[in-house]
Design an enzyme around this catalytic site. Structure first.
Site, PDB file in Angstrom:
ATOM      1  N   GLY A  42       0.800  -1.220   0.000  1.00 16.51           N
ATOM      2  CA  GLY A  42       0.000   0.000   0.000  1.00 16.51           C
ATOM      3  C   GLY A  42       0.830   1.266   0.000  1.00 16.51           C
TER       4      GLY A  42
ATOM      5  N   ASP B   1       7.031  -3.919   9.185  1.00 24.22           N
ATOM      6  CA  ASP B   1       5.659  -4.397   8.997  1.00 24.22           C
ATOM      7  C   ASP B   1       5.469  -5.618   9.896  1.00 24.22           C
ATOM      8  OD1 ASP B   1       3.543  -3.714   6.449  1.00 24.22           O
ATOM      9  OD2 ASP B   1       3.143  -5.566   7.571  1.00 24.22           O
TER      10      ASP B   1
ATOM     11  N   ASP C 245       5.190  -5.536  15.322  1.00 23.11           N
ATOM     12  CA  ASP C 245       3.838  -4.974  15.404  1.00 23.11           C
ATOM     13  C   ASP C 245       3.932  -3.627  16.101  1.00 23.11           C
ATOM     14  OD1 ASP C 245       1.093  -4.453  16.277  1.00 23.11           O
ATOM     15  OD2 ASP C 245       0.715  -6.528  15.673  1.00 23.11           O
ATOM     16  N   VAL C 246       3.350  -2.608  15.497  1.00 23.61           N
ATOM     17  CA  VAL C 246       3.479  -1.263  16.073  1.00 23.61           C
ATOM     18  C   VAL C 246       2.768  -1.119  17.421  1.00 23.61           C
ATOM     19  CG1 VAL C 246       3.835  -0.090  13.858  1.00 23.61           C
ATOM     20  CG2 VAL C 246       1.502  -0.287  14.787  1.00 23.61           C
TER      21      VAL C 246
ATOM     22  N   TYR D 199     -11.881   4.675  13.595  1.00 22.86           N
ATOM     23  CA  TYR D 199     -10.906   5.205  12.627  1.00 22.86           C
ATOM     24  C   TYR D 199     -10.907   6.728  12.658  1.00 22.86           C
ATOM     25  CZ  TYR D 199      -8.443   5.764   8.171  1.00 22.86           C
ATOM     26  OH  TYR D 199      -7.533   6.117   7.203  1.00 22.86           O
TER      27      TYR D 199
ATOM     28  N   LYS E  93      -7.721   8.989  13.810  1.00 24.96           N
ATOM     29  CA  LYS E  93      -7.078   9.883  12.835  1.00 24.96           C
ATOM     30  C   LYS E  93      -7.221  11.344  13.257  1.00 24.96           C
ATOM     31  CE  LYS E  93      -5.318   6.938   9.882  1.00 24.96           C
ATOM     32  NZ  LYS E  93      -3.867   6.806   9.723  1.00 24.96           N
TER      33      LYS E  93
ATOM     34  N   THR F 279      -5.342   0.537  -3.006  1.00 17.97           N
ATOM     35  CA  THR F 279      -4.241  -0.345  -2.577  1.00 17.97           C
ATOM     36  C   THR F 279      -4.752  -1.783  -2.693  1.00 17.97           C
ATOM     37  OG1 THR F 279      -4.926  -0.478  -0.263  1.00 17.97           O
ATOM     38  CG2 THR F 279      -3.507   1.385  -0.857  1.00 17.97           C
TER      39      THR F 279
HETATM   40  N1  LIG Z   1      -5.599   3.862   1.210  1.00 19.34           N
HETATM   41  C1  LIG Z   1      -6.344   4.920   1.536  1.00 19.34           C
HETATM   42  O1  LIG Z   1      -7.281   5.290   0.842  1.00 19.34           O
HETATM   43  C2  LIG Z   1      -6.019   5.710   2.775  1.00 19.34           C
HETATM   44  C3  LIG Z   1      -6.731   6.901   2.997  1.00 19.34           C
HETATM   45  C4  LIG Z   1      -6.458   7.668   4.109  1.00 19.34           C
HETATM   46  C5  LIG Z   1      -5.481   7.254   4.998  1.00 19.34           C
HETATM   47  N2  LIG Z   1      -4.804   6.078   4.768  1.00 19.34           N
HETATM   48  C6  LIG Z   1      -3.807   5.691   5.759  1.00 19.34           C
HETATM   49  O2  LIG Z   1      -2.603   5.348   5.121  1.00 19.34           O
HETATM   50  C7  LIG Z   1      -1.938   4.358   5.903  1.00 19.34           C
HETATM   51  C8  LIG Z   1      -1.587   3.173   4.997  1.00 19.34           C
HETATM   52  O3  LIG Z   1      -2.811   2.649   4.503  1.00 19.34           O
HETATM   53  P1  LIG Z   1      -2.870   1.660   3.260  1.00 19.34           P
HETATM   54  O4  LIG Z   1      -4.116   1.983   2.531  1.00 19.34           O
HETATM   55  O5  LIG Z   1      -1.565   1.635   2.546  1.00 19.34           O
HETATM   56  O6  LIG Z   1      -3.115   0.269   4.031  1.00 19.34           O
HETATM   57  P2  LIG Z   1      -2.745  -1.233   3.601  1.00 19.34           P
HETATM   58  O7  LIG Z   1      -3.748  -2.077   4.335  1.00 19.34           O
HETATM   59  O8  LIG Z   1      -2.650  -1.365   2.122  1.00 19.34           O
HETATM   60  O9  LIG Z   1      -1.304  -1.453   4.219  1.00 19.34           O
HETATM   61  C9  LIG Z   1      -1.099  -1.338   5.593  1.00 19.34           C
HETATM   62  C10 LIG Z   1       0.192  -2.054   5.963  1.00 19.34           C
HETATM   63  O10 LIG Z   1       0.351  -1.890   7.386  1.00 19.34           O
HETATM   64  C11 LIG Z   1       0.651  -3.149   7.961  1.00 19.34           C
HETATM   65  N3  LIG Z   1       0.152  -3.167   9.339  1.00 19.34           N
HETATM   66  C12 LIG Z   1      -1.128  -3.135   9.737  1.00 19.34           C
HETATM   67  N4  LIG Z   1      -1.183  -3.200  11.073  1.00 19.34           N
HETATM   68  C13 LIG Z   1       0.082  -3.250  11.532  1.00 19.34           C
HETATM   69  C14 LIG Z   1       0.664  -3.329  12.809  1.00 19.34           C
HETATM   70  N5  LIG Z   1      -0.100  -3.417  13.910  1.00 19.34           N
HETATM   71  N6  LIG Z   1       2.010  -3.346  12.926  1.00 19.34           N
HETATM   72  C15 LIG Z   1       2.791  -3.297  11.812  1.00 19.34           C
HETATM   73  N7  LIG Z   1       2.298  -3.252  10.567  1.00 19.34           N
HETATM   74  C16 LIG Z   1       0.950  -3.222  10.426  1.00 19.34           C
HETATM   75  C17 LIG Z   1      -0.041  -4.167   7.090  1.00 19.34           C
HETATM   76  O11 LIG Z   1       0.561  -5.462   7.222  1.00 19.34           O
HETATM   77  C18 LIG Z   1       0.138  -3.555   5.695  1.00 19.34           C
HETATM   78  O12 LIG Z   1       1.355  -3.968   5.100  1.00 19.34           O
HETATM   79  C19 LIG Z   1      -2.868   4.018   7.055  1.00 19.34           C
HETATM   80  O13 LIG Z   1      -2.503   4.772   8.204  1.00 19.34           O
HETATM   81  C20 LIG Z   1      -4.211   4.458   6.536  1.00 19.34           C
HETATM   82  O14 LIG Z   1      -5.132   4.759   7.563  1.00 19.34           O
HETATM   83  C21 LIG Z   1      -5.049   5.304   3.692  1.00 19.34           C
END
Ligand SMILES: NC(=O)c1ccc[n+]([C@@H]2O[C@H](COP(=O)([O-])OP(=O)(O)OC[C@H]3O[C@@H](n4cnc5c(N)ncnc54)[C@H](O)[C@@H]3O)[C@@H](O)[C@H]2O)c1
Length: 265
Positions: free
Chosen positions: A32, A52, A76-77, A173, A177, A208
């Site tokens: 992502g 990750d 894990d975060v 969420y 945020k 993503t």
């Molecule tokens: N994609 C969107 O439209 C969007 C919009 C607004 C905000 N965001 C934010 O962007 C960020 C990334 O989102 P994304 O869409 O790429 O998500 P995604 O689900 O595609 O990827 C998230 C990644 O984080 C990892 N992850 C999840 N929980 C974890 C944990 N506890 N410890 C370590 N790793 C962990 C997952 O394994 C994955 O690789 C997030 O904070 C999300 O809220 C995304």
């Protein structure tokens, strides 16, 4: 041009965005937006600590990065001790930590109103999206204070600024945020005089592997967006390099919105 050459104003443009010799730690970097930001920062010259909880996707992403040194970290975060160790390992490997991006984030399994939401969902989302940010940024800031420099790039959401219920109700969420947006301003002021800039990217709808969750959701998102489409994940690249670079040395506490026009309404 005056004799005052502080900051990036005096640098030629390509050097202004050059991250050669810098170290970036990105959480949620397996796929992502995290993986895209990793590729962009590597292209700009930074060394990468990529973290990750999913070891397999992390390994796949790390293997696609070329021209940069990569330290993959499986953690894990939500595990504070593991995140302290991750920062220590990053500094041990590269010597500094210049850019930190607490990007790992999740959302509720299903949209739904708060009174119908299981407690576990609230705890799961806030643990990753808020406590995870604290666990990442706290040790990173300790290192940056000792260096006297650093860039923190928070990943907010338009639903940290306006209600998610306008399209999909996601109370945990939105709450987490919103807290990240507020923490961005708070940390910007706390660290402004210490050479550390704290800014946030506010993404709209990005495509993503995990989002959108169905073609119906994709259509709803496109209809909700003034530009009439979702962003491709790679469209985050320029924004992250900008915030990581010396072009933004005088910018702190800023929310850089990249949402196809949604928040302009
Ligand atoms: N994609 C969107 O439209 C969007 C919009 C607004 C905000 N965001 C934010 O962007 C960020 C990334 O989102 P994304 O869409 O790429 O998500 P995604 O689900 O595609 O990827 C998230 C990644 O984080 C990892 N992850 C999840 N929980 C974890 C944990 N506890 N410890 C370590 N790793 C962990 C997952 O394994 C994955 O690789 C997030 O904070 C999300 O809220 C995304």
């Amino acid at each position: 041009m005056t004799g005052d050459t502080h900051g990036a104003g005096a640098l030629p443009l390509p050097r202004m965005f050059d991250l050669t010799g810098k170290t970036a730690l990105i959480t949620g970097a397996g796929q992502g937006l995290g993986a895209e930001m990793a590729a962009a920062l590597a292209e700009a010259g930074a060394h990468l600590a990529l973290l990750d909880r999913d070891e397999a996707t992390l390994a796949e992403t790390a293997a696609t990065i070329s021209g940069a040194e990569v330290l993959p970290l499986t953690a894990d975060v939500t595990d504070a001790a593991a995140m302290e160790a991750a920062v220590a390992q990053t500094v041990a490997r590269f010597g500094t930590l210049d850019i930190v991006i607490p990007n790992a984030g999740i959302s509720e399994a299903q949209p739904g109103r708060l009174h119908e939401m299981p407690r576990e969902d609230w705890d799961r989302v806030t643990a990753v999206n808020l406590d995870g940010v604290y666990n990442t940024v706290r040790p990173a800031l300790g290192q940056m204070v000792s260096q006297g420099s650093g860039k923190v790039i928070m990943i907010g959401s338009m639903f940290g600024i306006v209600a998610a219920a306008g399209i999909f109700p996601r109370p945990a969420y939105a709450a987490a945020k919103g807290a990240v947006v507020s923490l961005t301003r708070e940390l910007a002021l706390e660290y402004a005089s210490l050479g550390i800039q704290v800014n946030a990217i506010i993404p709209g709808f990005f495509r993503t592997k995990t989002r959108p969750r169905s073609p119906e959701h994709a259509q709803q998102m496109a209809d909700y967006t003034p530009m009439g489409r979702l962003a491709e994940a790679a469209e985050i690249r320029g924004t992250v390099v900008y915030l990581a670079s010396s072009a933004t040395d005088y910018m702190t506490g800023n929310m850089l919105v990249i949402d196809g026009g949604i928040l302009a309404r």
